[in-house]
Write an enzyme that holds these catalytic residues in place. Structure first.
Site, PDB file in Angstrom:
ATOM      1  CD  GLN A 110      -1.182  -4.976  -4.406  1.00  0.00           C
ATOM      2  OE1 GLN A 110      -1.601  -5.517  -3.389  1.00  0.00           O
ATOM      3  NE2 GLN A 110      -0.747  -3.746  -4.431  1.00  0.00           N
ATOM      4  CE  LYS A 113      -4.707  -1.952  -3.746  1.00  0.00           C
ATOM      5  NZ  LYS A 113      -4.421  -2.237  -2.321  1.00  0.00           N
ATOM      6  CE  LYS A 125      -1.182  -7.988   0.276  1.00  0.00           C
ATOM      7  NZ  LYS A 125      -1.310  -6.516   0.256  1.00  0.00           N
ATOM      8  N   GLY A 164       5.278  -4.615   2.584  1.00  0.00           N
ATOM      9  CA  GLY A 164       4.602  -4.939   3.842  1.00  0.00           C
ATOM     10  C   GLY A 164       3.087  -4.987   3.680  1.00  0.00           C
ATOM     11  CG  ASP A 165      -1.198  -6.394   3.825  1.00  0.00           C
ATOM     12  OD1 ASP A 165      -1.665  -5.525   3.082  1.00  0.00           O
ATOM     13  OD2 ASP A 165      -1.927  -7.140   4.502  1.00  0.00           O
ATOM     14  CB  THR A 208      -1.156   3.122   2.696  1.00  0.00           C
ATOM     15  OG1 THR A 208      -0.101   2.398   2.075  1.00  0.00           O
ATOM     16  CG2 THR A 208      -2.478   2.490   2.353  1.00  0.00           C
ATOM     17  CB  SER A 379       5.949   0.203  -3.293  1.00  0.00           C
ATOM     18  OG  SER A 379       5.828  -0.102  -1.927  1.00  0.00           O
TER      19      SER A 379
HETATM   20  P1  NDP Z   1      -0.964  -3.071  10.462  1.00  0.00           P
HETATM   21  O1  NDP Z   1      -0.608  -4.460  10.802  1.00  0.00           O
HETATM   22  O2  NDP Z   1       0.023  -1.984  10.647  1.00  0.00           O
HETATM   23  O3  NDP Z   1      -2.289  -2.640  11.240  1.00  0.00           O
HETATM   24  C1  NDP Z   1      -3.473  -3.379  11.112  1.00  0.00           C
HETATM   25  C2  NDP Z   1      -4.508  -2.787  12.041  1.00  0.00           C
HETATM   26  O4  NDP Z   1      -5.757  -3.434  11.799  1.00  0.00           O
HETATM   27  C3  NDP Z   1      -4.198  -3.000  13.501  1.00  0.00           C
HETATM   28  O5  NDP Z   1      -4.770  -1.955  14.245  1.00  0.00           O
HETATM   29  C4  NDP Z   1      -4.901  -4.341  13.784  1.00  0.00           C
HETATM   30  O6  NDP Z   1      -5.229  -4.548  15.147  1.00  0.00           O
HETATM   31  C5  NDP Z   1      -6.149  -4.186  12.965  1.00  0.00           C
HETATM   32  N1  NDP Z   1      -6.640  -5.505  12.557  1.00  0.00           N
HETATM   33  C6  NDP Z   1      -5.966  -6.445  11.853  1.00  0.00           C
HETATM   34  N2  NDP Z   1      -6.718  -7.549  11.697  1.00  0.00           N
HETATM   35  C7  NDP Z   1      -7.885  -7.286  12.308  1.00  0.00           C
HETATM   36  C8  NDP Z   1      -9.075  -8.017  12.481  1.00  0.00           C
HETATM   37  N3  NDP Z   1      -9.209  -9.266  11.987  1.00  0.00           N
HETATM   38  N4  NDP Z   1     -10.109  -7.418  13.163  1.00  0.00           N
HETATM   39  C9  NDP Z   1      -9.961  -6.156  13.665  1.00  0.00           C
HETATM   40  N5  NDP Z   1      -8.851  -5.423  13.533  1.00  0.00           N
HETATM   41  C10 NDP Z   1      -7.844  -5.968  12.854  1.00  0.00           C
HETATM   42  O7  NDP Z   1      -1.464  -3.143   8.920  1.00  0.00           O
HETATM   43  P2  NDP Z   1      -1.629  -1.973   7.877  1.00  0.00           P
HETATM   44  O8  NDP Z   1      -2.049  -0.723   8.557  1.00  0.00           O
HETATM   45  O9  NDP Z   1      -0.433  -1.965   7.012  1.00  0.00           O
HETATM   46  O10 NDP Z   1      -2.831  -2.528   6.978  1.00  0.00           O
HETATM   47  C11 NDP Z   1      -4.196  -2.235   7.261  1.00  0.00           C
HETATM   48  C12 NDP Z   1      -5.025  -2.484   6.022  1.00  0.00           C
HETATM   49  O11 NDP Z   1      -4.556  -1.664   4.941  1.00  0.00           O
HETATM   50  C13 NDP Z   1      -4.997  -3.910   5.472  1.00  0.00           C
HETATM   51  O12 NDP Z   1      -6.253  -4.206   4.880  1.00  0.00           O
HETATM   52  C14 NDP Z   1      -3.956  -3.831   4.367  1.00  0.00           C
HETATM   53  O13 NDP Z   1      -4.123  -4.846   3.404  1.00  0.00           O
HETATM   54  C15 NDP Z   1      -4.274  -2.460   3.804  1.00  0.00           C
HETATM   55  N6  NDP Z   1      -3.205  -1.835   3.034  1.00  0.00           N
HETATM   56  C16 NDP Z   1      -1.978  -1.594   3.594  1.00  0.00           C
HETATM   57  C17 NDP Z   1      -0.986  -0.983   2.865  1.00  0.00           C
HETATM   58  C18 NDP Z   1       0.311  -0.600   3.460  1.00  0.00           C
HETATM   59  O14 NDP Z   1       1.071   0.100   2.780  1.00  0.00           O
HETATM   60  N7  NDP Z   1       0.615  -0.959   4.674  1.00  0.00           N
HETATM   61  C19 NDP Z   1      -1.196  -0.663   1.431  1.00  0.00           C
HETATM   62  C20 NDP Z   1      -2.548  -0.863   0.971  1.00  0.00           C
HETATM   63  C21 NDP Z   1      -3.486  -1.461   1.746  1.00  0.00           C
HETATM   64  P3  NDP Z   1      -4.370  -5.607  16.010  1.00  0.00           P
HETATM   65  O15 NDP Z   1      -3.081  -4.913  16.271  1.00  0.00           O
HETATM   66  O16 NDP Z   1      -5.183  -5.861  17.207  1.00  0.00           O
HETATM   67  O17 NDP Z   1      -4.211  -6.830  15.139  1.00  0.00           O
END
Ligand code: NDP
Length: 447
Positions: A110, A113, A125, A164-165, A208, A379
Site C-alpha cells: 500500500q 501504491k 492495512k 474496505g477489502d 478498483t 478513496s
Molecule cells: P470481495 O470480498 O468483494 O470479493 C473477493 C472475491 O474473491 C470473492 O469472489 C471471493 O470468493 C474470492 N476469494 C476470496 N478469498 C479467496 C480465496 N482464498 N480463494 C479463492 N477465492 C477467494 O473483495 P474485493 O473484490 O474487494 O477484493 C478482491 C481483491 O482485490 C483482494 O485481493 C483485495 O485486496 C483487492 N483490492 C480490493 C480493493 C477494493 O477497493 N475493494 C482495492 C484494491 C485491491 P468467496 O466469496 O467464495 O470468498
C-alpha cells in the site's frame, strides 16, 4: 551477498513464518537494486531497513455475541506502515486467513501504491480473522461495533483512514462508521467507501474494477490495440471483479469467466446485460455462490477450479480474487492460448515465477500496486470531497480516476525505461512509488 539481499535476510529473520510479507518485500527489493546503486544516500540513511519495519502495529481482542447467545473472540489488527507522504490509508480485510503476514504484505504494498496515485496518502492495512460468510446482518453488526470499539482510538481523518477489502463492503463500513461516530461524537472523514448519503463518493464502489480495466486499456494501447472484440478471463466475483466486468463490457470486450472460493463458471456468450445484474444481486444481496449463475443460465461450472485454464482462447486476464491465485503452470496455459495482457485487480494474485514468465514472454503485465490503485485513489478523492464539503458528479470522479490510471501507467513505464528495463511495469511501479516515499523520508529526518 548484495545489500538488498542482506535487507531481505533480516526481514525473514525478524518476521518468521510470514511468507506473504516476505514475497511482497522481495519483489520490491529486487526492483530497487539499481536505484540503490545510483543513490547511495538511501543506503546511508537506511531507508530500506526503515521501510520494511512498520511505524506502528496494533493488535486487539474483538469479542462479540452470536445469534445463539454464544460469545466469540476474534483477533483484530491495524498495521500502520508508513506515513511519510500522508495519513495511513488502506483497507480492512475480514477473512479467516487473516494473520500478521497477510496484513503486513498488504500494508507494505500500500505504501508504494498510494504514492503512485499522486495523492497524499501513507500506507497501512488492517483486518480480522472473522469470517462474514454465513453470518446474519445482526452478527456482522455486533462484530463490526466491537471491532471499532478498539480501533477508533487509533484512527482519525489526519492519522489513519481505513477502507474496505475482502469481506468488508458497504454494509461493514456503515456499521463501523456508526460506531466510530457514536464513540467520538464526531462526523468526520475517517473511513472511505461510505454510503452516498453520509459522505461517500460516487464511483468509489466501481473504482478498483474500473481502474484495473483502464490500466489494461493503457497496456493494450501501448501495443496498438484496445478491448474491442477481446476475450477476457476474470477471477473472483466480489467488488473488484464485478466492476471490472462492467467496464470491460463498456469498452467492447467480452468477459467469459468468474469465480469464487468454491469454483468457476465459463460463459462463452459473455457476462453481459441481465446476467451481470444477476451477479450483482447474487453476490451483494443474496450473498450466494457463483455456482448459481451456472444453474440459472445453463453454462458450465467447474467445482474447485480457477478460471485460467478453462477457455480455448484468451486475450486479457484479470485476476480479481485474492493473493497467489495464478501460478506458473496457469501462466503458461494463458500464454499458449494467446494472452497478451494481465491486469491485477487483486493484490499479489500472480505468483512471482508466473509474473516473471509473463514478463519474459512479452505479455504486458500490470502489477496490483499499479493496476488496482484506482480504489485507493478514489478513496483519496472521497477524502478530498469530505474536506471541502462538496460532492462531485459521477462523470467528474470517473474522469479523475481515469486520468490517475493513465498517469500511473505512464510513470511506471517511464521509470522502467529510465532504469534499463523498458516495458517491465513491475520494476517501474516499484521504483516510481519508492522514490516519492524515500525522498519524503529523507526530507523529514531520522524518525
Ligand atoms: P470481495 O470480498 O468483494 O470479493 C473477493 C472475491 O474473491 C470473492 O469472489 C471471493 O470468493 C474470492 N476469494 C476470496 N478469498 C479467496 C480465496 N482464498 N480463494 C479463492 N477465492 C477467494 O473483495 P474485493 O473484490 O474487494 O477484493 C478482491 C481483491 O482485490 C483482494 O485481493 C483485495 O485486496 C483487492 N483490492 C480490493 C480493493 C477494493 O477497493 N475493494 C482495492 C484494491 C485491491 P468467496 O466469496 O467464495 O470468498
Amino acid at each position: 551477498m548484495t545489500y538488498t539481499d542482506e535487507v531481505m535476510e533480516k526481514v525473514i529473520q525478524r518476521n518468521p513464518g510470514e511468507k506473504e510479507f516476505h514475497q511482497a518485500v522481495k519483489e520490491v527489493l529486487d526492483s530497487l537494486a539499481p536505484v540503490i546503486e545510483k543513490h547511495p544516500e538511501y543506503k546511508k540513511a537506511r531507508i530500506l531497513e526503515r521501510l520494511v519495519e512498520p511505524e506502528r502495529q496494533i493488535f486487539f481482542r474483538v469479542p462479540w455475541m452470536d445469534d445463539s447467545g454464544d460469545i466469540q473472540v476474534n483477533r483484530g489488527m491495524r498495521i500502520e506502515f508508513n506515513s511519510a507522504i500522508g495519513p495511513y490509508k488502506g483497507g480492512l480485510r475480514f477473512h479467516p486467513s487473516v494473520y500478521p503476514g497477510i496484513i503486513k504484505f498488504l500494508g507494505f504494498e500500500q505504501i508504494f501504491k498510494n504514492a503512485l496515485t499522486g495523492l497524499p496518502m501513507g500506507g497501512g492495512k488492517g483486518g480480522c480473522d472473522f469470517d462474514p460468510k454465513g453470518k446474519s446482518d445482526n452478527e456482522v453488526m455486533r462484530f463490526c461495533q466491537s471491532f471499532m470499539s478498539e480501533l477508533f482510538r487509533h484512527i482519525g481523518p489526519n492519522t489513519d483512514v481505513p477502507a474496505g477489502d475482502i469481506g468488508v463492503g458497504g454494509r461493514e463500513i456503515g456499521f463501523m462508521y456508526g460506531q466510530y461516530r457514536k464513540l467520538t461524537n464526531r462526523f468526520e472523514s475517517v473511513l472511505t467507501g461510505k454510503g452516498l448519503n453520509w459522505g461517500g463518493s460516487l464511483v468509489r464502489p466501481e473504482a478498483t474494477g474500473y481502474g484495473a480495466t483502464y490500466f489494461a486499456e493503457e497496456m493494450l494501447k501501448a501495443r496498438g490495440t484496445d478491448f474491442k472484440g477481446k476475450t477476457v478471463v476474470i477471477s473472483g466475483s466480489g467488488n473488484v471483479a464485478q466492476y471490472a466486468v462492467q467496464k470491460v463490457n463498456q469498452l467492447g470486450g467480452k468477459v467469459v469467466t468468474l469465480s469464487d472460493s468454491s469454483g468457476s463458471i465459463y460463459d462463452p456468450a459473455g457476462i453481459t446485460g441481465e446476467k451481470w445484474d444477476f451477479i450483482m444481486d447474487l453476490k451483494n444481496v443474496k450473498r450466494g455462490r457463483i455456482k448459481e449463475y451456472a444453474e440459472k443460465y445453463g453454462v458450465q461450472y467447474f467445482e474447485g477450479k480457477r478460471p485460467w485454464t478453462l477457455v480455448d482462447k484468451v486475450d486479457v486476464a484479470m485476476p480479481c480474487a485474492t493473493q497467489n491465485e495464478l501460478d506458473l503452470e496457469e501462466a503458461k496455459v494463458l500464454v499458449s492460448k494467446g494472452c497478451i495482457a494481465v491486469s491485477e485487480g487483486a493484490n499479489m494474485p500472480t505468483t512471482p515465477d508466473a509474473a516473471e514468465y509473463f514478463v519474459e514472454n512479452k505479455v504486458s503485465f500490470g502489477p496490483g500496486k499499479a493496476a488496482n490503485a484506482g480504489g485507493v485513489a478514489t478513496s483519496g478523492l472521497e477524502m478530498c470531497q469530505n474536506h471541502i464539503g462538496l460532492s462531485w458528479t459521477f462523470e467528474e470522479v470517473d474522469k479523475q480516476l481515469h486520468q490517475i490510471m493513465v498517469n500511473i501507467h505512464a510513470n511506471a513505464a517511464k521509470a522502467a525505461e529510465k532504469y534499463g528495463q523498458p516495458g517491465n511495469l513491475i520494476v517501474g511501479a516499484n521504483i516510481a512509488g519508492f522514490l516519492k516515499v524515500a525522498d519524503a523520508m529523507m526530507d523529514q529526518g531520522l524518525i
